[in-house]
Design an enzyme around this catalytic site. Sequence first.
Site, PDB file in Angstrom:
ATOM      1  N   GLY A 188       0.715  -1.227  -0.096  1.00 50.84           N
ATOM      2  CA  GLY A 188       0.135  -0.155   0.017  1.00 50.84           C
ATOM      3  C   GLY A 188       0.988   1.212   0.077  1.00 50.84           C
ATOM      4  O   GLY A 188       1.935   1.129  -0.247  1.00 50.84           O
ATOM      5  N   ARG A 189       0.456   2.321   0.498  1.00 53.57           N
ATOM      6  CA  ARG A 189       0.975   3.455   0.410  1.00 53.57           C
ATOM      7  C   ARG A 189       2.409   3.463   1.321  1.00 53.57           C
ATOM      8  O   ARG A 189       3.542   4.127   0.664  1.00 53.57           O
ATOM      9  CB  ARG A 189       0.356   4.569   1.278  1.00 53.57           C
ATOM     10  CG  ARG A 189      -1.025   5.072   0.615  1.00 53.57           C
ATOM     11  CD  ARG A 189      -1.979   6.076   1.585  1.00 53.57           C
ATOM     12  NE  ARG A 189      -2.319   5.078   2.526  1.00 53.57           N
ATOM     13  CZ  ARG A 189      -3.827   5.060   2.653  1.00 53.57           C
ATOM     14  NH1 ARG A 189      -4.535   5.721   1.603  1.00 53.57           N
ATOM     15  NH2 ARG A 189      -4.237   4.274   3.422  1.00 53.57           N
ATOM     16  N   HIS A 319       7.195   2.030  19.072  1.00 49.16           N
ATOM     17  CA  HIS A 319       5.962   2.446  18.107  1.00 49.16           C
ATOM     18  C   HIS A 319       5.862   3.983  17.899  1.00 49.16           C
ATOM     19  O   HIS A 319       5.116   4.846  18.208  1.00 49.16           O
ATOM     20  CB  HIS A 319       4.579   2.259  18.933  1.00 49.16           C
ATOM     21  CG  HIS A 319       3.479   1.951  17.784  1.00 49.16           C
ATOM     22  ND1 HIS A 319       2.496   1.382  17.816  1.00 49.16           N
ATOM     23  CD2 HIS A 319       3.405   2.607  16.519  1.00 49.16           C
ATOM     24  CE1 HIS A 319       1.612   1.399  16.735  1.00 49.16           C
ATOM     25  NE2 HIS A 319       2.267   2.472  16.109  1.00 49.16           N
TER      26      HIS A 319
HETATM   27  C1  GLV Z   1       0.367   4.109  13.539  1.00 52.10           C
HETATM   28  O1  GLV Z   1       0.765   3.086  14.045  1.00 52.10           O
HETATM   29  C2  GLV Z   1      -0.643   4.484  12.990  1.00 52.10           C
HETATM   30  O2  GLV Z   1      -1.654   3.658  12.732  1.00 52.10           O
HETATM   31  O3  GLV Z   1      -0.936   5.939  12.567  1.00 52.10           O
END
Ligand code: GLV
Length: 353
Positions: A188-189, A319
């Site tokens: 994807g992107r 994350h």
């Molecule tokens: C980060 O993990 C998001 O989904 O923007």
Amino acid sequence: MFANLTSQIYRQAVKAKVFKKSSRLMMSETNNLPKVLVTRPDVASIGIELLKKEFDVTTWSLPSPMPREEFLKSVVGKNGIFCTLTDKIDAELLDMAGPELKVVATISVGYDHIDISECKKRNIRIGYTPDVLTDATAELTMALLLATNRRLFEANKEVFNGGWSSWSPSWMCGPGLKGSVIGIFGYGRIGQEVAKRCVPFKPKKIVYFNRSEKPKEASEVGASFVNFNDLLKTSDVIIVCCALTPETKEIFNYEAFQRMKPNCIFINTSRGGLVDQKSLYQALKEKRIWGAGLDVTTPEPLPLDDPLLTLKNCLILPHIGSADINTRIEMSKITATNIIKALKNQEMISEIK
Ligand code: GLV
């Protein structure tokens, strides 16, 4: 039925102010404006300011996630929710919010924390923030890949712990990207932008696996479509750039790690849920694969006693894929604007249909 009744009683109690308002909530003046709940205070003030111009805004005051109990209480009677990927939006929460809730907007591209069908049942519109974070996430993916294959964090620790005794021909070596086969799972992107950023590192080949072939996009970087098995068997690097769905949940399981090459580097910047973490641990521990770089895990944060943290060949980040300052400001603006547009019955910037 019982749960529904309980939430009705609870909602009435909150409305009648039987429960005290938490001192951890920042509320604007009570008035007749539509009511919006923002679940974090640090979503970039621009988003909150935009909302405050139009609505009665309540904001959780701590930078940590709202405890579930608090979230359930605070959502009663709200017309909009500005949430993050750590906030679970499920039937229980939607029942508690009640029929006044018209929009949920998440400051993320991933929306696996939102029960889409429960929202649809209640005609609640859902906003998210794709596109704007694509470059930041692709950049972080490359940083994580290079840090993992060239062992940057491991090497940096040696500078501080006295392990750096001299320059040494075989010390801290890792596999380079030049001449490698880079496999991208999910085209994807973000997958496409990662592929573009891989080209200057002179890989032998870029291959990708995706639900459907993307010949036009792939031709820009000369990437070729392969099936999942071939991606696993032929890649020196596997980069996961795919949303978490029931189909992709734990798709990287014991079997998958067994099929990878022993020199394979596994990178995941999408969602921890795509990986069976016990099997990943086993594969890394037994050197079935060479190393892993993870920006996402299950759970988050990863407990300090998680076995993955004992491994030198596993680099873990908390994350931070989209954590680029301007990107986060834009994400905040888009999330607020999605709420404003939805509450005016207008087209949102990015809506999950
Ligand atoms: C980060 O993990 C998001 O989904 O923007």
